[in-house]
Scaffold this active site. Sequence first.
Site, PDB file in Angstrom:
ATOM      1  N   GLY A 187      40.484  47.486  39.670  1.00 53.85           N
ATOM      2  CA  GLY A 187      41.255  46.072  39.741  1.00 53.85           C
ATOM      3  C   GLY A 187      42.844  46.425  39.879  1.00 53.85           C
ATOM      4  CE  LYS A 200      46.203  34.083  36.895  1.00 56.22           C
ATOM      5  NZ  LYS A 200      45.417  35.177  37.952  1.00 56.22           N
TER       6      LYS A 200
END
Length: 406
Positions: A213, A55
């Site tokens: 999640g 990322k």
Amino acid sequence: MFGLLGRKLGHSLSPQIHAKLGDYKYDLFCKEPEELESFFADKSLKGYNVTIPYKVNAFNACDELSQRAKKIGSVNTCIRRPDGTLYGDNTDYFGFSYMAKKAGADFRDKKVLILGSGGASLTVQIVARDEGAREIIVVSRTGENNYKNLNLHYDSDIIVNTTPVGMYPNNGEKLIELSHFEKCTCVLDLIYNPLKTQLLIDAEILGKNYANGLSMLVAQAVKSAEQFIDKKIPETEIDRVYNELLLERRNILFVGMPGSGKSTVGKLLAQKLGREFVDTDEMIVEKEGRSIPDIFATDGEGYFRDVEEECVSQACKEMGRVIATGGGAVIRFSNRFSMKENSVIIFLDRDVSSLATDGRPLSSSIEKIKEMYGIRYPLYGAVADFTVKTNDNAEVTLNEVLKCVF
Ligand code: NAP
């Protein structure tokens, strides 16, 4: 064409989620670090998601960044613009905010305790701050706030786990004893495999709001998809995809007395849904290479229960199954925890007088069955999400089970 860039992506749910969102091709791009430069330079992809550990690499590769990506310092969505430049966004921000709302978490004026200090922690810190948290504490194994001085923060209102502790295949691990946090009203765990970590099962038992999640994963995917197809997707789509995934992934697990029909109804249900059927008693027989009466006669009930505990834990770690458990499996606390991780639990409640007794070492007479029923009945009721009264007609029972689950 779209897809997901990462290093190890074998278990990624993203292709499944994007297939539910639109009619576009979504591939997995597993790359080694030395392949990144050419990947980011490739202009044939219109857009892609980025996951661990790339990322920050994506952040550095983009020509332009959204405000959210700048704040967080990482990118999970890249869009190739018509002029060939690469635009980066971070839709995890929206994903986490959505997940928190779904669980009823309101950060305004709250003390928020965040476990872990990695990339996801940073996203959570920024959302909590933007949504008005009064105090944000990041717990790190090596930081000023660590797992040895957690007592300083027993007054936290909201707890968020952003570590991988408790994630498959290390189910059952946890970092904190939730009962110490009496003021806490909401627990959020970014893990979605298992569907309920031990931390979330503790939250459920203690009556706190909680969420896993999965809603974050779906919500961030929806926000990325909007940018891929350049079209607004209604927020109701998040819940639709989330609910579909939950129904597909959740096990359907049966508890009940020996002879109550768990295996018979379980097999029929598995066949109807095209799912794998797992019988924990059969797992025990296979593992030991001998029958259950033999195990009881030679090694006693304690040994049998130890083997059963291993088999229940193994069976319940996987998802999308139909599982029949042995009549006494609910006795052990650890088994009840394993059952709750990934399963919707159905108690098949059959009249004591019609329970089968053949080949079952602990229920060889009606008196023994009645005694056992008295002890186990409250445990079945406590662990189960639904109770279904059963009789000799397995098809009728099956229909009742389907009504509960779907
Ligand atoms: P990361 O950058 O590797 O950070 C994880 C952090 O957890 C580490 O910085 C570390 O913090 C802590 N940690 C790691 N191992 C630990 C251990 N054994 N005991 C205690 N703490 C430990 O990973 P990430 O990208 O932030 O992802 C973290 C988790 O969130 C993963 O489980 C991931 O799957 C999940 N996640 C979910 C979503 C979603 O959509 N639901 C999105 C992103 C991430 P310290 O060194 O400071 O202790």
